[in-house]
Enzyme design. Sequence first.
Site, PDB file in Angstrom:
ATOM      1  N   LYS A 147      50.179 -19.855 -44.330  1.00 43.87           N
ATOM      2  CA  LYS A 147      49.416 -19.948 -45.480  1.00 43.87           C
ATOM      3  C   LYS A 147      50.415 -19.834 -46.648  1.00 43.87           C
ATOM      4  O   LYS A 147      50.269 -20.336 -47.736  1.00 43.87           O
ATOM      5  CB  LYS A 147      48.945 -18.227 -45.886  1.00 43.87           C
ATOM      6  CG  LYS A 147      47.728 -18.119 -44.573  1.00 43.87           C
ATOM      7  CD  LYS A 147      46.952 -16.876 -45.039  1.00 43.87           C
ATOM      8  CE  LYS A 147      45.339 -17.037 -44.365  1.00 43.87           C
ATOM      9  NZ  LYS A 147      45.694 -16.162 -43.073  1.00 43.87           N
TER      10      LYS A 147
ATOM     11  N   GLU B  19      49.081 -10.939 -51.444  1.00 42.83           N
ATOM     12  CA  GLU B  19      48.402 -11.629 -52.879  1.00 42.83           C
ATOM     13  C   GLU B  19      47.533 -10.751 -53.533  1.00 42.83           C
ATOM     14  O   GLU B  19      47.028  -9.696 -52.686  1.00 42.83           O
ATOM     15  CB  GLU B  19      47.966 -12.951 -52.439  1.00 42.83           C
ATOM     16  CG  GLU B  19      46.550 -12.616 -51.604  1.00 42.83           C
ATOM     17  CD  GLU B  19      45.844 -14.127 -51.189  1.00 42.83           C
ATOM     18  OE1 GLU B  19      46.434 -15.151 -51.340  1.00 42.83           O
ATOM     19  OE2 GLU B  19      44.745 -14.090 -51.016  1.00 42.83           O
TER      20      GLU B  19
ATOM     21  N   ARG C  65      39.476 -27.519 -38.869  1.00 41.21           N
ATOM     22  CA  ARG C  65      38.594 -27.412 -37.610  1.00 41.21           C
ATOM     23  C   ARG C  65      37.270 -27.707 -38.152  1.00 41.21           C
ATOM     24  O   ARG C  65      36.750 -27.445 -39.108  1.00 41.21           O
ATOM     25  CB  ARG C  65      38.872 -26.423 -36.748  1.00 41.21           C
ATOM     26  CG  ARG C  65      38.684 -24.962 -37.554  1.00 41.21           C
ATOM     27  CD  ARG C  65      38.727 -23.754 -36.499  1.00 41.21           C
ATOM     28  NE  ARG C  65      39.089 -22.495 -37.312  1.00 41.21           N
ATOM     29  CZ  ARG C  65      38.389 -21.809 -38.152  1.00 41.21           C
ATOM     30  NH1 ARG C  65      37.068 -22.219 -38.301  1.00 41.21           N
ATOM     31  NH2 ARG C  65      38.807 -20.910 -38.949  1.00 41.21           N
TER      32      ARG C  65
END
Lengths: 128, 489
Positions: free
Chosen positions: B120, B198, B290
């Site tokens: 990330k 975050e 995916r």
Amino acid sequence: MKLKNLATGTVHETTADRGEIPRGARAVRDGLTTWVHYRGEIWRLARLVERPGAREEEEHDLRAPMPGVVARVLAEEGQAVEKGTPLLVLSAMKMEHEIRSPRPGRLAKLFRAVGERVDMGDPLAEIE
Amino acid sequence: MNARPFRKVLVANRGEIAVRVLTACRTAGLATVAVASEADVSARHARLADELVVLGPASARESYLVAAKILDAARATGADAIHPGFGFLSENAAFARAVLDAGLVWIGPPPAAIEAMGLKVPSRERMKAAGVPVVPGSHDLSPEHLAGIGMPIVIKASAGGGGKGMRVVRSESELAGAIESCRREAEAAFGDPTLYAERYLERPRHIEIQVFGDTHGRVVALGERECSLQRRHQKVVEESPSPVVTPSLRARMSEAAVAAAKEVGYVNAGTVEFLLDTDGSFFFLEMNTRLQVEHPVTEEAWGLDLVALQLTVAAGEPLPSDLPTAPAAHAIEGRLYAEDPENGFLPQIGTVLVYEEPGGPGVRVDSGIESGSEVSVHYDPMLAKVVARGRTREEARRRLVDALGRTVVLGVATNVSWLKRLLETPEFVRGDLDTSLLSRLEVPPSPEPPAEVLAAAAGVLAVGDGRSVAAAHAVFPDPFAAGTFRVLG
């Protein structure tokens, strides 16, 4: 016959026990638990059987609500606990679930240690 | 990329997604190979394929997650392409690379793109540099850096996904405990304890854009899915289009999503997830490299077969030139989980004694189970997805409510009745959704059983041995009987 709604805990009594299934209902049984699909809803009902001493046992034991592995132990034997005090963490299906004390009291015994597997209904702790 | 035609596909997965992909392969005229753990040898997906390879014991770590066993299975059966489904090895770049190194076709994105989006922290930085809006955050979890983000904060596993290893912190006193437990869950689930933090937006919507790239340099966006209804960061209900995304917002989000995909050289199906704030601003969350669990709502709303498109692109063909540019219908999906909504949504296991799927116009069920299936602790508790399509959102919603009422799962507790009640709440009917709605929404409780249900339960209990767990009696109503009928046996 007394039937407990496993979703809400409410106990119902019925006299209809002649083996007749109302039209449109579908029912299966697994031991004392039944599953009924009727008009778009599914119910789980357990037959209550009178067992002497059962109540006392239930008051002291905290049982595993699901199968899993003990990931962490958060309390110590002998410790005073409040309702909601975290006791241990069960891990299952890659998720962690905190098991909390159901009532205030003293944590008399912990039956499982970190890394041990438990099945649904296994005793985890005894709260006095 | 080894993008070239192939003839036999190994599907490295289980459950409903393996069934879905195997079906698409059969439709395309391709030979199929299924893999299964010892617990799954007679499962629905295992019986659907032309050939079956048994990988090992039930635990995923000894079966579905062992890359070498999957590659051996491909070699042994002569499969020349591998589709990973989702979960398991689908976002494992090393596995994708091993598939390509073995000379096989990988029905998924390039390993470098998986890698670029898998972590990330670097992916966020890269997206920021590419001009894609991101939420303020930090990979340095020291108090001074976290103070710069501002409360509330969400702490996540850097290698994570699907909500595993996530904690929301609202005050500094909770911070140390949250970091510790998050780190432990990250280590256990992903083998990597790296975390990042975050800003946590209070009432955002989760809106994701389906993207698709081919090996000829084309990347397209195929609209959004709204996945705001999440419980503990696991999606529960998804729909396409979102009730609040206008054509102009869709165009802006699509542009950002295509830019994100192009930045990493994306090929095949992918999803760019955004948080949409109440003021219409949106922020990049992550890219899932995916096929997504909720891909059926895009398929139903846009009239596409995304798995068929995956096969086309993996064979080196360009994306069709006549792809739709706007949704033609509305679709809503409910995820059927083996869990007990009335008892803290605890995962449930057991044998599915009766299973029946709904049908009818606009109704689709993607399922990996059937009567007799075992639901075990080894795998994900999602059993099936029930999807309804309508000309309008309300038509789709009514069809889904009715379809869920005709979805019969007896023997293992599921959330099916709860889903139905959720879809009837005024908030859902209005489309007034956000990612924290499920944590504060009062879904009406399960009703108490009417006399007919008590009679049915008593009726089935009156036969057989009451203490025998194995003695399960399936009782089917006779459509020709008037009133009631007698249990046989």
